[in-house]
Structures are given as structure tokens and as C-alpha cells.
Design a protein around this motif. Structure first.
Motif, PDB file in Angstrom:
ATOM      1  N   ALA A   6      35.053  48.313  29.995  1.00 14.91           N
ATOM      2  CA  ALA A   6      35.037  49.497  31.132  1.00 14.91           C
ATOM      3  C   ALA A   6      36.144  49.940  30.826  1.00 14.91           C
ATOM      4  O   ALA A   6      37.417  49.892  30.712  1.00 14.91           O
ATOM      5  N   TYR A  48      32.881  49.185  40.775  1.00  9.74           N
ATOM      6  CA  TYR A  48      32.283  48.541  39.392  1.00  9.74           C
ATOM      7  C   TYR A  48      31.540  47.015  40.003  1.00  9.74           C
ATOM      8  O   TYR A  48      32.122  46.353  40.204  1.00  9.74           O
ATOM      9  N   ALA A  75      38.976  47.360  31.340  1.00 13.15           N
ATOM     10  CA  ALA A  75      38.524  45.944  31.754  1.00 13.15           C
ATOM     11  C   ALA A  75      37.665  45.441  30.550  1.00 13.15           C
ATOM     12  O   ALA A  75      37.101  46.021  29.986  1.00 13.15           O
ATOM     13  N   LYS A  86      34.492  39.803  41.790  1.00 11.19           N
ATOM     14  CA  LYS A  86      35.345  38.965  41.046  1.00 11.19           C
ATOM     15  C   LYS A  86      36.972  39.307  41.362  1.00 11.19           C
ATOM     16  O   LYS A  86      37.433  38.228  41.846  1.00 11.19           O
ATOM     17  N   VAL A  87      37.275  40.301  41.325  1.00 14.47           N
ATOM     18  CA  VAL A  87      38.794  40.729  41.857  1.00 14.47           C
ATOM     19  C   VAL A  87      39.071  40.385  43.199  1.00 14.47           C
ATOM     20  O   VAL A  87      40.209  39.762  43.634  1.00 14.47           O
ATOM     21  N   LYS A 115      39.496  36.591  43.685  1.00 16.02           N
ATOM     22  CA  LYS A 115      40.869  36.326  43.274  1.00 16.02           C
ATOM     23  C   LYS A 115      41.851  36.513  44.369  1.00 16.02           C
ATOM     24  O   LYS A 115      42.676  35.569  44.633  1.00 16.02           O
ATOM     25  N   GLY A 120      30.062  43.692  40.533  1.00 21.14           N
ATOM     26  CA  GLY A 120      30.150  42.567  39.713  1.00 21.14           C
ATOM     27  C   GLY A 120      31.781  42.436  39.549  1.00 21.14           C
ATOM     28  O   GLY A 120      32.309  41.321  40.149  1.00 21.14           O
ATOM     29  N   MET A 121      32.275  43.464  39.025  1.00 16.19           N
ATOM     30  CA  MET A 121      34.032  43.114  38.815  1.00 16.19           C
ATOM     31  C   MET A 121      34.450  43.192  40.097  1.00 16.19           C
ATOM     32  O   MET A 121      35.660  42.362  40.611  1.00 16.19           O
ATOM     33  N   ASN A 144      34.923  42.346  29.898  1.00 20.70           N
ATOM     34  CA  ASN A 144      34.170  41.544  30.497  1.00 20.70           C
ATOM     35  C   ASN A 144      34.573  41.231  32.082  1.00 20.70           C
ATOM     36  O   ASN A 144      34.832  40.248  32.492  1.00 20.70           O
ATOM     37  N   GLN A 145      34.890  42.495  32.557  1.00 15.65           N
ATOM     38  CA  GLN A 145      35.005  42.492  34.171  1.00 15.65           C
ATOM     39  C   GLN A 145      36.619  42.143  34.405  1.00 15.65           C
ATOM     40  O   GLN A 145      36.754  41.306  35.719  1.00 15.65           O
ATOM     41  N   GLU A 146      37.348  41.962  33.269  1.00 14.52           N
ATOM     42  CA  GLU A 146      38.616  41.157  33.694  1.00 14.52           C
ATOM     43  C   GLU A 146      39.664  42.362  33.258  1.00 14.52           C
ATOM     44  O   GLU A 146      39.428  43.008  32.115  1.00 14.52           O
ATOM     45  N   TYR A 147      40.797  42.841  33.968  1.00 17.57           N
ATOM     46  CA  TYR A 147      41.917  43.947  33.689  1.00 17.57           C
ATOM     47  C   TYR A 147      42.317  43.399  32.284  1.00 17.57           C
ATOM     48  O   TYR A 147      42.547  42.192  32.240  1.00 17.57           O
TER      49      TYR A 147
END
Lengths: 85, 153
Positions: free
Chosen positions: A76, B52, A57, B58-59, B62, B54-55, A59-62
Motif C-alpha cells: 500500500a 484502509y 505498508a 489491525k493497527v 495493537k 482491514g489494516m 501486508n497491512q503492516e507499516y
């Protein structure tokens, strides 16, 4: 660049997070970073020996492993997720 | 509503809160995930869920937004625990409220399938043979892929 590790990637590398100030100029993508990680020593070499099973990931996006990385990114590394039940 | 927490949750109180005073809700469907005692053929003494921070939020946000767009729902609730849990303990609660029942079943199923393959959680199982990380299953990915080619409803 902040790097965070989870699950067995964290256990193998022995750290949960770190800040890397200076990376070699040829480290431009996630895949480059993984190759660089392999050279850091036994725990890292073991954790990153098979990049196909590593998920990423940014910035916390896959993200895919061909994605470029920037100096202030949070990156990550972790195994495939197993939430729910 | 999304809650990522270490502590247990009270299903009845959570569903009451989801319902509130909204009398246009005709039904709520919920799913509760529990720590199963048997892991493959071994008896589990405990399971630790790592996330994780925070993530995770977010996930799941969504996933929730996608459900709210896809179905005519009044509201949804997702509670996911982390930390060390014993067999029989509650891990996850997913609920969907709507005027009519069909969409609540579908939304609930959708939410739990996507939580399983998208939310950044990892499970460490403790058995008499030691600790091992749970590997992702192909069948979970198949379940999610099926939602991308939905039947007409």
C-alpha cells in the motif's frame, strides 16, 4: 503482487488497486518499486515524485522503503495518516 | 472493543454497553472527536474520511492491546467513523473503564494520540476553495513520542 493506493496517492495515480504480474528483476525493495512507479506515466510520476512523503505498508503492516518485496505481497502507498481529531 | 463504521454512534448507549453489569468499574473516561467547522482559516462544508479496510482494525487492535498492557483497565472502546461527515458530526469515540479514575484519563489520552498518528485514515476537507487533503502535523508525532518516555505514575 497487489498494490493499493489511498488519499492523494490514489487520486494522482487514478487507481485504487491493481495486480502486477511481472515486475523487472531489479525491483527488489519498496524503494525500487517506487522508482519503477515513477516511470509509468504522468499520474504515477507526479504521485511518486517525492518518495520521502510516501508512506508504505506491506501486508497491512507499516514498512520502511528499504524493505524487500515478494510476489504475493499486498503493498500500500499513501500519505502520512491523519486519523482521530 | 473496536468498531470502524460509517454510521453515527450513540455515546450514552455505547458507554452503557462498556460498563455492562460490571460493578468493579469505578470510572469511565471518554473522548469524543467532532468535525470542526473551521479548517485553518476556511469554513468547512464537509470532510471525507478514507481508510484502509482491514489494516485500520489491525493497527487499532495493537494500540488497544498496548493500552490494556500498560494500565490496569477493565475494558476500552474505540469507535472510528469513515465516509463523508458534516461539521458538528461525531468522528471518533474513545473510552477506558477501570476501578480508579487516574488510569482512565491516561489511557484515553494515549488511545486518541496513537489513533491520530497510527490509524490509517486520511481526511479530505471540502471548503469554498475546493477540496484538499489534510497534512499530518508534527505536533501529533510529538504527542506520541512523549508516551514513549512516560513520567513515572
Amino acid at each position: 503482487m497487489k498494490i493499493v493506493y489511498f488519499a492523494w496517492v490514489r487520486e494522482k495515480t487514478g487507481i485504487s488497486e491493481e495486480v502486477l504480474e511481472k515486475l523487472p528483476d531489479n525491483v527488489k525493495t519498496v524503494a525500487d518499486l517506487i522508482e519503477w512507479q515513477k516511470l509509468r506515466g504522468s499520474g504515477f510520476t507526479d504521485a511518486f515524485s517525492d518518495p520521502k512523503i510516501i508512506r508504505v505498508a506491506i501486508n497491512q503492516e507499516y514498512s520502511s522503503q528499504d524493505h524487500p518485496i515478494e510476489a504475493n505481497d499486498e503493498i500500500a502507498f499513501f500519505p502520512p495518516v491523519t486519523g482521530g481529531r | 472493543m473496536i468498531k470502524i463504521q460509517q454510521k453515527n454512534f450513540d455515546v450514552k448507549a455505547e458507554l452503557e454497553a462498556l460498563k455492562g453489569n460490571n460493578h468493579s468499574i469505578g470510572g469511565i473516561c471518554s473522548f469524543i472527536g467532532l468535525v470542526r467547522e473551521m479548517a485553518e482559516n476556511k469554513k468547512l462544508s464537509a470532510m471525507t474520511l478514507e481508510q484502509y479496510p482491514g489494516m485500520t482494525e489491525k493497527v487499532i487492535k495493537k494500540i488497544e492491546n498496548e493500552a490494556l498492557q500498560r494500565w490496569s483497565l477493565h475494558s476500552t472502546l474505540i469507535i472510528h467513523r469513515f465516509g463523508r461527515l458534516k461539521p458538528g458530526e461525531q468522528i471518533v469515540l474513545v473510552a477506558a473503564a477501570s476501578a480508579h479514575r487516574e488510569v482512565t484519563f491516561e489511557a484515553c489520552h494515549f488511545l486518541i494520540d496513537f489513533l491520530k498518528t497510527r490509524a490509517p485514515f486520511w481526511k479530505l476537507e471540502e471548503t469554498q476553495d475546493g477540496n484538499s487533503w489534510v497534512a499530518a502535523r508534527d505536533s501529533d508525532e510529538t504527542a506520541v513520542a512523549n508516551w514513549k518516555h512516560p513520567k513515572q505514575v
